[in-house]
Motif scaffolding. Sequence first.
Motif, PDB file in Angstrom:
ATOM      1  N   THR A 123       0.831  -1.216   0.000  1.00  0.00           N
ATOM      2  CA  THR A 123       0.000   0.000   0.000  1.00  0.00           C
ATOM      3  C   THR A 123       0.858   1.254   0.000  1.00  0.00           C
ATOM      4  O   THR A 123       0.597   2.208  -0.756  1.00  0.00           O
ATOM      5  N   ASP A 124       1.890   1.266   0.822  1.00  0.00           N
ATOM      6  CA  ASP A 124       2.777   2.430   0.871  1.00  0.00           C
ATOM      7  C   ASP A 124       3.498   2.634  -0.459  1.00  0.00           C
ATOM      8  O   ASP A 124       3.692   3.775  -0.917  1.00  0.00           O
ATOM      9  N   LEU A 125       3.906   1.540  -1.087  1.00  0.00           N
ATOM     10  CA  LEU A 125       4.619   1.668  -2.355  1.00  0.00           C
ATOM     11  C   LEU A 125       3.702   2.188  -3.462  1.00  0.00           C
ATOM     12  O   LEU A 125       4.124   2.998  -4.296  1.00  0.00           O
ATOM     13  N   PHE A 126       2.463   1.734  -3.468  1.00  0.00           N
ATOM     14  CA  PHE A 126       1.533   2.246  -4.478  1.00  0.00           C
ATOM     15  C   PHE A 126       1.252   3.738  -4.255  1.00  0.00           C
ATOM     16  O   PHE A 126       1.163   4.520  -5.216  1.00  0.00           O
ATOM     17  N   ALA A 127       1.108   4.131  -2.992  1.00  0.00           N
ATOM     18  CA  ALA A 127       0.902   5.546  -2.697  1.00  0.00           C
ATOM     19  C   ALA A 127       2.112   6.376  -3.117  1.00  0.00           C
ATOM     20  O   ALA A 127       1.975   7.462  -3.699  1.00  0.00           O
ATOM     21  N   ALA A 128       3.312   5.867  -2.834  1.00  0.00           N
ATOM     22  CA  ALA A 128       4.527   6.582  -3.238  1.00  0.00           C
ATOM     23  C   ALA A 128       4.664   6.617  -4.753  1.00  0.00           C
ATOM     24  O   ALA A 128       5.097   7.627  -5.331  1.00  0.00           O
ATOM     25  N   LEU A 129       4.287   5.515  -5.424  1.00  0.00           N
ATOM     26  CA  LEU A 129       4.349   5.475  -6.885  1.00  0.00           C
ATOM     27  C   LEU A 129       3.432   6.540  -7.493  1.00  0.00           C
ATOM     28  O   LEU A 129       3.828   7.268  -8.427  1.00  0.00           O
ATOM     29  N   ALA A 130       2.210   6.639  -6.966  1.00  0.00           N
ATOM     30  CA  ALA A 130       1.272   7.644  -7.481  1.00  0.00           C
ATOM     31  C   ALA A 130       1.784   9.057  -7.231  1.00  0.00           C
ATOM     32  O   ALA A 130       1.708   9.929  -8.111  1.00  0.00           O
ATOM     33  N   ALA A 131       2.315   9.302  -6.023  1.00  0.00           N
ATOM     34  CA  ALA A 131       2.834  10.636  -5.707  1.00  0.00           C
ATOM     35  C   ALA A 131       4.005  11.000  -6.610  1.00  0.00           C
ATOM     36  O   ALA A 131       4.112  12.122  -7.114  1.00  0.00           O
ATOM     37  N   ALA A 132       4.903  10.044  -6.832  1.00  0.00           N
ATOM     38  CA  ALA A 132       6.054  10.316  -7.686  1.00  0.00           C
ATOM     39  C   ALA A 132       5.615  10.608  -9.124  1.00  0.00           C
ATOM     40  O   ALA A 132       6.143  11.526  -9.782  1.00  0.00           O
ATOM     41  N   ALA A 133       4.662   9.828  -9.628  1.00  0.00           N
ATOM     42  CA  ALA A 133       4.170  10.065 -10.991  1.00  0.00           C
ATOM     43  C   ALA A 133       3.537  11.443 -11.107  1.00  0.00           C
ATOM     44  O   ALA A 133       3.717  12.147 -12.122  1.00  0.00           O
ATOM     45  N   LEU A 134       2.803  11.849 -10.089  1.00  0.00           N
ATOM     46  CA  LEU A 134       2.149  13.155 -10.132  1.00  0.00           C
ATOM     47  C   LEU A 134       3.163  14.290  -9.993  1.00  0.00           C
ATOM     48  O   LEU A 134       2.990  15.360 -10.592  1.00  0.00           O
ATOM     49  N   ILE A 135       4.211  14.093  -9.199  1.00  0.00           N
ATOM     50  CA  ILE A 135       5.277  15.111  -9.125  1.00  0.00           C
ATOM     51  C   ILE A 135       5.917  15.284 -10.497  1.00  0.00           C
ATOM     52  O   ILE A 135       6.134  16.411 -10.973  1.00  0.00           O
ATOM     53  N   LEU A 136       6.217  14.169 -11.155  1.00  0.00           N
ATOM     54  CA  LEU A 136       6.788  14.236 -12.497  1.00  0.00           C
ATOM     55  C   LEU A 136       5.821  14.911 -13.469  1.00  0.00           C
ATOM     56  O   LEU A 136       6.216  15.783 -14.257  1.00  0.00           O
ATOM     57  N   GLY A 137       4.551  14.527 -13.417  1.00  0.00           N
ATOM     58  CA  GLY A 137       3.566  15.129 -14.309  1.00  0.00           C
ATOM     59  C   GLY A 137       3.387  16.611 -14.073  1.00  0.00           C
ATOM     60  O   GLY A 137       3.278  17.400 -15.021  1.00  0.00           O
ATOM     61  N   ALA A 138       3.350  17.013 -12.789  1.00  0.00           N
ATOM     62  CA  ALA A 138       3.190  18.435 -12.479  1.00  0.00           C
ATOM     63  C   ALA A 138       4.394  19.239 -12.951  1.00  0.00           C
ATOM     64  O   ALA A 138       4.250  20.342 -13.490  1.00  0.00           O
ATOM     65  N   ALA A 139       5.606  18.697 -12.780  1.00  0.00           N
ATOM     66  CA  ALA A 139       6.813  19.410 -13.231  1.00  0.00           C
ATOM     67  C   ALA A 139       6.805  19.597 -14.738  1.00  0.00           C
ATOM     68  O   ALA A 139       7.115  20.682 -15.255  1.00  0.00           O
ATOM     69  N   ILE A 140       6.434  18.540 -15.462  1.00  0.00           N
ATOM     70  CA  ILE A 140       6.406  18.640 -16.926  1.00  0.00           C
ATOM     71  C   ILE A 140       5.305  19.584 -17.384  1.00  0.00           C
ATOM     72  O   ILE A 140       5.513  20.434 -18.269  1.00  0.00           O
ATOM     73  N   ALA A 141       4.098  19.462 -16.789  1.00  0.00           N
ATOM     74  CA  ALA A 141       2.969  20.297 -17.209  1.00  0.00           C
ATOM     75  C   ALA A 141       3.233  21.770 -16.920  1.00  0.00           C
ATOM     76  O   ALA A 141       2.935  22.647 -17.750  1.00  0.00           O
ATOM     77  N   LEU A 142       3.781  22.066 -15.756  1.00  0.00           N
ATOM     78  CA  LEU A 142       4.070  23.458 -15.418  1.00  0.00           C
ATOM     79  C   LEU A 142       5.124  24.046 -16.358  1.00  0.00           C
ATOM     80  O   LEU A 142       5.000  25.182 -16.827  1.00  0.00           O
TER      81      LEU A 142
END
Length: 520
Positions: A373-392
């Motif tokens: 569960t923790d790894l899936f939560a971290a995976l989602a957070a990391a993907a969103l950090i990457l997505g937010a950096a690229i989108a911004l």
Amino acid sequence: MQPAPQPYPAQYYPQTNPFPAYTPPPTLSERLGKEGAGSRVLAWVGGAVTLLGVVLLLVLAVQRGWLGPLPRVLVGAVLGGALVGVGAWLHRKPSAHTGAFALAATGIATLYLDAIAATSLYEFLPITAGLAIGLVTAVGGLLLAVTWNSPLLASSVVVACGVCAPVITQGFTPELVTFLLILQIATVPVQLRRSWWTLSLTSAVAPLTTSIIGTLLHNQNTAVAIAAGVLSAAISLVMLRRKENDPFLLSTLAIAPLPVLVAALVLPKTQAALLAGGAAVVLVTTWPLVRGQAGNVAGLAGLVAALQATVTEFDGSAVLLGEAVALAFAARYTKNRFVLGGSLAFAVIGGLVAIVMDITPALLVVPRPHTTTDLFAALAAAALILGAAIALTWAAVHLEILKPTKLLLWLPGGLAALYGAAGLILCAALLAVPGRSGFLLGHALITVSWTVAALVLLLRGIAVVALRVVGLVLVVAAVAKLILFDLAALDGLARVGAFLGAGLVLLLAGSRYARMVASR
């Protein structure tokens, strides 16, 4: 021989300094030293003291049991009417205008406070009758200020009522906020006819402030907070249609949602999120419908409300980062830099929450067991950090905020993208191969992915300086990771794979890049 030309008159020559010299405003001592300043100070101080005496008299009449409710109300009405009458009589003489303004302001405020006392303190009038009398009194007094063209008279009445009314109501009650809202409504006709910024600001500050204080002290009725916020925002928007970009009206619009957001803080979780979310929907919907800076102010206030609703209802960083990505796309297609600023705010807050709670630095550098569960939560957070950096970054480039020459502005987005990509790869590796083996595999893949990304950036950056520089910086980062981290933390095949993979990619990048440069 030609005669010498005659010079033109002086008025035909351009002035060397067409702008008038700057004259500093008079200091306080200079203002007080002007003729008549002492009389004005005495008049207004006397009016303030008189009004305070009236308030104390109204309160003391209840404490000592003097007279009945009707005689108490009549005494206040007679005193207020007499002050207004004397002020009107003095106004006939130009030399007595200062005293007339002070007397009239004191009298109007006395009449309005008397209506509040008759309703809230003495309970002599029902609330509807008291509000109606207060509205008539306020409208009449403010119209007198318009007739005399005195913004000081109008704003003095509003300030006096806002300061003294809590003493009459004996606290920050819903009745107090309601009476101050009626006073704010009474100022609308005056604001439509005169550009008196003091009246616009003071009439809104009084109900907003008392509503916030009442909520914090007594968990006040939410409906009153909503009424205060909606009414102040609506009046500001109406006035801004006539006086576009007025700074004081924009300030009022910016603080109008505060009573609603403060009320949401003291409510249960679900109700608080619904209240803040409702305010966000209304304000953000207003954004494209209102022209000028008013729409931007309303939209930014809506984003603040949306942020509060999100933080209240959801735990973790996923929703915040997702909203940051959505706002970045909205900023790109609406070409609105304020929306991009909101996206940046959501991304920064969401990223900090993710680093503290979800994808922590310790997870990236310390091999230890983690739940699925923790790894899936971290995976989602990391993907969103990457997505937010690229989108911004993508939106900022299209809005011409990020330019090839401003290399330092690319650094935060690049670091965020690296962090998110590293977390994404490592968490995926740990989910595929649990334990230390997955940790070693993940870091080997991270190093190789950095070199691949550097190759792509260098190839794309042949004609773009910023991409070329970022690619070279990423090469340095990959080599530094190999030496400082991988060499010590990895072992066996993971270490070999990291060095071989990164080395081969760098060799390929060097040869390919050299051919492309030579062919230009």
